[in-house]
Design a protein around this motif. Structure first.
Motif, PDB file in Angstrom:
ATOM      1  N   GLY A  80       0.600  -1.497   0.172  1.00  0.00           N
ATOM      2  CA  GLY A  80      -0.046   0.173  -0.428  1.00  0.00           C
ATOM      3  C   GLY A  80       1.042   1.202  -0.195  1.00  0.00           C
ATOM      4  O   GLY A  80       0.054   2.363  -0.049  1.00  0.00           O
ATOM      5  N   ASN A  81       1.934   1.403   0.059  1.00  0.00           N
ATOM      6  CA  ASN A  81       3.324   2.701   0.521  1.00  0.00           C
ATOM      7  C   ASN A  81       3.215   2.661  -0.882  1.00  0.00           C
ATOM      8  O   ASN A  81       4.914   3.506  -0.950  1.00  0.00           O
ATOM      9  N   LEU A  82       3.498   1.994  -1.860  1.00  0.00           N
ATOM     10  CA  LEU A  82       3.562   2.102  -3.574  1.00  0.00           C
ATOM     11  C   LEU A  82       2.840   3.345  -4.109  1.00  0.00           C
ATOM     12  O   LEU A  82       1.455   3.185  -4.225  1.00  0.00           O
ATOM     13  N   THR A  83       3.240   4.367  -4.856  1.00  0.00           N
ATOM     14  CA  THR A  83       2.869   4.608  -6.198  1.00  0.00           C
ATOM     15  C   THR A  83       2.128   4.214  -6.975  1.00  0.00           C
ATOM     16  O   THR A  83       2.005   2.664  -6.691  1.00  0.00           O
ATOM     17  N   PRO A  84       0.980   4.923  -7.000  1.00  0.00           N
ATOM     18  CA  PRO A  84      -0.043   3.895  -7.607  1.00  0.00           C
ATOM     19  C   PRO A  84       0.195   3.352  -9.235  1.00  0.00           C
ATOM     20  O   PRO A  84      -0.036   2.775  -9.019  1.00  0.00           O
ATOM     21  N   GLU A  85       1.263   4.264  -9.605  1.00  0.00           N
ATOM     22  CA  GLU A  85       2.071   3.598 -11.023  1.00  0.00           C
ATOM     23  C   GLU A  85       2.585   2.336 -10.594  1.00  0.00           C
ATOM     24  O   GLU A  85       2.694   1.911 -11.590  1.00  0.00           O
ATOM     25  N   HIS A  86       3.637   2.334  -9.069  1.00  0.00           N
ATOM     26  CA  HIS A  86       4.111   1.012  -9.450  1.00  0.00           C
ATOM     27  C   HIS A  86       3.122   0.103  -8.732  1.00  0.00           C
ATOM     28  O   HIS A  86       3.806  -0.938  -8.734  1.00  0.00           O
ATOM     29  N   ARG A  87       2.151   0.628  -8.117  1.00  0.00           N
ATOM     30  CA  ARG A  87       1.044  -0.776  -7.371  1.00  0.00           C
ATOM     31  C   ARG A  87       0.890  -1.430  -8.397  1.00  0.00           C
ATOM     32  O   ARG A  87       0.557  -2.557  -8.999  1.00  0.00           O
ATOM     33  N   ASP A  88       0.232  -0.247  -9.790  1.00  0.00           N
ATOM     34  CA  ASP A  88      -0.816  -0.831 -11.037  1.00  0.00           C
ATOM     35  C   ASP A  88       0.875  -2.083 -11.512  1.00  0.00           C
ATOM     36  O   ASP A  88       0.418  -3.207 -12.480  1.00  0.00           O
ATOM     37  N   ALA A  89       1.823  -2.287 -11.862  1.00  0.00           N
ATOM     38  CA  ALA A  89       2.808  -2.711 -11.806  1.00  0.00           C
ATOM     39  C   ALA A  89       2.959  -4.193 -10.880  1.00  0.00           C
ATOM     40  O   ALA A  89       3.252  -4.845 -12.361  1.00  0.00           O
ATOM     41  N   VAL A  90       3.507  -3.911  -9.855  1.00  0.00           N
ATOM     42  CA  VAL A  90       2.994  -4.934  -9.606  1.00  0.00           C
ATOM     43  C   VAL A  90       2.010  -6.041  -9.811  1.00  0.00           C
ATOM     44  O   VAL A  90       2.031  -7.458  -9.467  1.00  0.00           O
ATOM     45  N   LEU A  91       0.703  -5.401  -9.607  1.00  0.00           N
ATOM     46  CA  LEU A  91      -0.730  -5.734  -9.358  1.00  0.00           C
ATOM     47  C   LEU A  91      -0.288  -6.716 -11.180  1.00  0.00           C
ATOM     48  O   LEU A  91      -1.073  -7.983 -10.845  1.00  0.00           O
ATOM     49  N   GLY A  92       0.184  -6.421 -12.049  1.00  0.00           N
ATOM     50  CA  GLY A  92      -0.117  -6.935 -13.370  1.00  0.00           C
ATOM     51  C   GLY A  92       1.086  -8.087 -12.695  1.00  0.00           C
ATOM     52  O   GLY A  92       0.596  -9.345 -13.600  1.00  0.00           O
ATOM     53  N   LEU A  93       2.012  -7.844 -12.463  1.00  0.00           N
ATOM     54  CA  LEU A  93       2.971  -9.493 -12.219  1.00  0.00           C
ATOM     55  C   LEU A  93       1.887 -10.342 -10.744  1.00  0.00           C
ATOM     56  O   LEU A  93       2.222 -11.586 -11.635  1.00  0.00           O
ATOM     57  N   ARG A  94       1.330 -10.057  -9.927  1.00  0.00           N
ATOM     58  CA  ARG A  94       0.443 -10.536  -9.500  1.00  0.00           C
ATOM     59  C   ARG A  94      -0.692 -11.402 -10.202  1.00  0.00           C
ATOM     60  O   ARG A  94      -0.796 -12.984 -10.070  1.00  0.00           O
ATOM     61  N   LYS A  95      -0.956  -9.965 -11.544  1.00  0.00           N
ATOM     62  CA  LYS A  95      -2.127 -11.373 -12.290  1.00  0.00           C
ATOM     63  C   LYS A  95      -1.040 -12.516 -13.456  1.00  0.00           C
ATOM     64  O   LYS A  95      -2.127 -13.085 -13.239  1.00  0.00           O
ATOM     65  N   GLN A  96      -0.552 -12.431 -13.161  1.00  0.00           N
ATOM     66  CA  GLN A  96       0.187 -13.689 -13.973  1.00  0.00           C
ATOM     67  C   GLN A  96       0.987 -13.992 -13.280  1.00  0.00           C
ATOM     68  O   GLN A  96       1.305 -15.819 -13.681  1.00  0.00           O
ATOM     69  N   ILE A  97       1.474 -13.626 -12.078  1.00  0.00           N
ATOM     70  CA  ILE A  97       1.406 -15.032 -11.448  1.00  0.00           C
ATOM     71  C   ILE A  97       0.342 -16.087 -10.827  1.00  0.00           C
ATOM     72  O   ILE A  97       0.118 -17.203 -10.692  1.00  0.00           O
ATOM     73  N   ASP A  98      -1.410 -15.389 -10.606  1.00  0.00           N
ATOM     74  CA  ASP A  98      -1.973 -16.117 -10.565  1.00  0.00           C
ATOM     75  C   ASP A  98      -2.720 -16.934 -11.830  1.00  0.00           C
ATOM     76  O   ASP A  98      -3.484 -17.521 -11.263  1.00  0.00           O
ATOM     77  N   ALA A  99      -2.459 -16.981 -12.769  1.00  0.00           N
ATOM     78  CA  ALA A  99      -2.559 -17.449 -14.279  1.00  0.00           C
ATOM     79  C   ALA A  99      -1.719 -18.111 -13.946  1.00  0.00           C
ATOM     80  O   ALA A  99      -2.656 -19.134 -14.580  1.00  0.00           O
ATOM     81  N   VAL A 100      -0.611 -18.731 -13.673  1.00  0.00           N
ATOM     82  CA  VAL A 100      -0.129 -19.819 -13.702  1.00  0.00           C
ATOM     83  C   VAL A 100      -0.682 -20.374 -13.240  1.00  0.00           C
ATOM     84  O   VAL A 100      -0.870 -21.744 -13.419  1.00  0.00           O
ATOM     85  N   VAL A 101      -0.905 -20.269 -11.596  1.00  0.00           N
ATOM     86  CA  VAL A 101      -1.287 -21.389 -10.994  1.00  0.00           C
ATOM     87  C   VAL A 101      -3.033 -21.551 -11.428  1.00  0.00           C
ATOM     88  O   VAL A 101      -3.343 -22.554 -11.057  1.00  0.00           O
ATOM     89  N   ARG A 102      -3.939 -20.894 -12.188  1.00  0.00           N
ATOM     90  CA  ARG A 102      -4.845 -20.754 -12.264  1.00  0.00           C
ATOM     91  C   ARG A 102      -5.002 -22.092 -13.813  1.00  0.00           C
ATOM     92  O   ARG A 102      -5.786 -22.435 -14.203  1.00  0.00           O
ATOM     93  N   ASP A 103      -3.930 -21.791 -14.399  1.00  0.00           N
ATOM     94  CA  ASP A 103      -4.598 -22.846 -15.433  1.00  0.00           C
ATOM     95  C   ASP A 103      -3.916 -24.371 -15.153  1.00  0.00           C
ATOM     96  O   ASP A 103      -4.713 -24.996 -16.053  1.00  0.00           O
ATOM     97  N   VAL A 104      -3.216 -24.719 -14.445  1.00  0.00           N
ATOM     98  CA  VAL A 104      -2.501 -25.320 -14.144  1.00  0.00           C
ATOM     99  C   VAL A 104      -3.874 -25.944 -13.304  1.00  0.00           C
ATOM    100  O   VAL A 104      -4.561 -27.414 -13.237  1.00  0.00           O
ATOM    101  N   VAL A 105      -4.767 -25.219 -12.018  1.00  0.00           N
ATOM    102  CA  VAL A 105      -5.913 -25.362 -11.998  1.00  0.00           C
ATOM    103  C   VAL A 105      -7.580 -26.166 -13.026  1.00  0.00           C
ATOM    104  O   VAL A 105      -7.919 -26.728 -13.052  1.00  0.00           O
ATOM    105  N   THR A 106      -7.310 -25.417 -13.905  1.00  0.00           N
ATOM    106  CA  THR A 106      -8.216 -25.459 -15.268  1.00  0.00           C
ATOM    107  C   THR A 106      -7.524 -27.037 -15.964  1.00  0.00           C
ATOM    108  O   THR A 106      -8.793 -27.852 -16.129  1.00  0.00           O
TER     109      THR A 106
END
Length: 207
Positions: A124-150
């Motif tokens: 929460g202490n990241l700037t909005p721009e940096h939070r968005d960048a990290v959220l993008g990486l979190r979505k990529q991590i989530d996608a790896v696991v979601r694809d395996v579960v699927t």
């Protein structure tokens, strides 16, 4: 704070290279300081002192302590993503892939619990721009696991009604290791990884 300061050309070049030895030392110092004192209580002077530099030396490589936090968070998430991609790619089935992912991810959060806590709890202490960048990486991590579960549902190996919720539960289990892990406990990171690999499989195969 630094936007009003003039920066030599050499400083600009160095700041573009977060992999330099000095920049790496600053990142390690920032990780220690954030873990010990928290982001808000940590000053650039604290970080510089731990790295054996003057406070001005921090700004040669990073524009602020928030940028240090962002680099730590970005590198942590990129390492996690690449680690999970490799674990999944080396498996012969969705069950093997999920076991590898859960074991690897949980063990990593124990072995690197200090950095993992910073990555997770100082977000929460990241700037909005940096939070968005990290959220993008979190979505990529989530996608790896979601694809395996699927894939596991498609082959009949997994019994899952809600893939997104199950993916979230699996990742939350592994990430939470960083919250409670302490080097003084008797369980090793390897043992934790094995236990969470079993728990992950139980979660997707329970009927």
């Amino acid at each position: 704070m630094l936007s009003t300061m003039s920066t030599p050309a050499r400083a600009t070049e160095d700041r573009a290279d977060p992999t330099s030895d000095t920049a790496h030392r600053l990142l390690e110092a920032a990780a220690e300081a954030f873990a010990d004192r928290g982001f808000h209580a940590t000053t650039t002077r604290d970080i510089a002192s731990r790295a054996g530099l003057s406070p001005a030396g921090v700004y040669v490589h990073f524009s602020s302590k928030e940028e240090l936090l962002y680099q730590l968070s970005r590198e942590g998430h990129e390492a996690a993503r690449d680690m999970l991609v490799a674990a999944s790619a080396g498996a012969g089935s969705p069950t093997e892939a999920l076991r590898a992912i859960m074991g690897t991810f949980s063990r990593w959060h124990a072995e690197h619990f200090r950095v993992a806590r910073i990555v997770q709890y100082e977000f929460g202490n990241l700037t909005p721009e940096h939070r968005d960048a990290v959220l993008g990486l979190r979505k990529q991590i989530d996608a790896v696991v979601r694809d395996v579960v699927t894939a596991g549902v498609a082959t009949g190996e997994f019994s899952v009604d809600d893939v997104p919720d199950t993916t979230l539960a699996l990742m939350s289990m592994a990430v939470d290791v960083a919250r409670w892990y302490d080097p003084e406990i008797k369980r090793t990171p390897a043992a934790i990884g094995e236990a969470y690999a079993d728990l992950g499989i139980r979660l997707v195969t329970a009927r």
